[in-house]
Design a protein around this motif. Sequence first.
Motif, PDB file in Angstrom:
ATOM      1  N   SER A   1      14.976 -35.411  26.690  1.00 51.76           N
ATOM      2  CA  SER A   1      14.248 -34.092  26.329  1.00 51.76           C
ATOM      3  C   SER A   1      13.642 -33.513  27.502  1.00 51.76           C
ATOM      4  N   PRO A   2      13.440 -32.116  27.669  1.00 54.62           N
ATOM      5  CA  PRO A   2      12.829 -31.593  28.876  1.00 54.62           C
ATOM      6  C   PRO A   2      11.592 -31.991  29.016  1.00 54.62           C
ATOM      7  N   THR A   3      10.704 -32.428  28.127  1.00 52.19           N
ATOM      8  CA  THR A   3       9.297 -33.286  28.384  1.00 52.19           C
ATOM      9  C   THR A   3       9.345 -34.363  29.427  1.00 52.19           C
ATOM     10  N   ALA A   4      10.357 -35.123  29.299  1.00 55.26           N
ATOM     11  CA  ALA A   4      10.471 -36.169  30.137  1.00 55.26           C
ATOM     12  C   ALA A   4      10.980 -35.708  31.411  1.00 55.26           C
ATOM     13  N   VAL A   5      11.848 -35.008  31.602  1.00 52.65           N
ATOM     14  CA  VAL A   5      12.246 -34.374  32.894  1.00 52.65           C
ATOM     15  C   VAL A   5      11.211 -33.635  33.681  1.00 52.65           C
ATOM     16  N   VAL A   6      10.226 -32.706  32.871  1.00 54.77           N
ATOM     17  CA  VAL A   6       9.163 -32.119  33.514  1.00 54.77           C
ATOM     18  C   VAL A   6       8.103 -33.153  33.804  1.00 54.77           C
ATOM     19  N   SER A   7       7.783 -34.005  33.268  1.00 49.33           N
ATOM     20  CA  SER A   7       7.003 -35.107  33.542  1.00 49.33           C
ATOM     21  C   SER A   7       7.273 -35.692  34.893  1.00 49.33           C
TER      22      SER A   7
END
Length: 348
Positions: A206-212
């Motif tokens: 997910s983008p959430t993990a990459v952004v984090s």
Amino acid sequence: RIGAKTLVLEMGADHQGDLAWLIGIARPDVAVITAVAPAHAEYIGTIDEISREKATLVRSLPKSGLAVLNADDPRVTAMHKEAEADATYVGESEGSDVRLRDVTVSTETDEYGHVMPRGIEVVLEVGAAAPPNAGQVVRFELQGTIGHPQAWAAGAAIAVARALDVLPEKAVERLKRDYHGIAGRTRIIPGIKFTALIDDTYNAASPTAVVSGLRDVASIPIEKPSQRRIAALGDMRELGAYSDDAHRTVGHEVAAQGFDMLVTCGTLARAIASAAREAGMPDGTVMSYDSTEEGGMALQSLLQSGDIVYVKGSQGSRMEKVVKELMAEPLQAPFLLVRMTQDWVGKA
């Protein structure tokens, strides 16, 4: 015959019903729910359907069990309504039972004067919301890794330990002694040309993990202009209708966090590069390649002493190949990287 008293299992799902099937094999007494994000949306469905699938774990708990929930994710905290068991909350939010007070990257200076990441300093308040050990503050360093997710996971581990009658200080002692990073989970690996690799290649669901991950790398206190932050990102797969927006979100974040260079691998990841340019990254600092092999070779020639490279992509992107290409000691790959078994190594 197994002598262990406690079995710790990761239960993953990429289709509806997967967790119910796994619970049929091993029903948990304690369930830890980390977050709800559009991972595997192509097969599971909407974010609400993903949330319902994950809540299967909570619903399965016996009355005597425990749900360890992310206090910072409203969809996760709401799952306590579906549980007969008690809930413990972990996060930065006020009222968390295990509260994450501070996370900072610990560094060391190499022989060339470069500031390199060593690990993370974590400050947790244990029992912040209720006794026992109400308000007990523990401080420790996790070496060989960076990132808020790793700090949160340490908090969740302490919450589980308390449920098993292990004192927080004992749990912290074991974390400090035994934890040295996990393959593909923001592990710090020495790179060629006296660089540092942040290997986050296990998955990018997910983008959430990459952004984090991007934000955590951006928080490393390096000394510019002698050092650069580089993002090497692959496709995020199985996102269905969320795919284009997700890749563009990541591209905007790369630019917003001030990365000096972006290298993408794969056709879907080209949207990351396009969005990063739109957000202000100069053309000469953004490069796209069709394969991880091409991207890894390009990076090998581009790296400079002191660079810090964040590498992430979906499992199918095989971004661990980039890490292997850039490792200072590639013979250590079977011991440090993900998907190094014979059945994976030969796959495209």
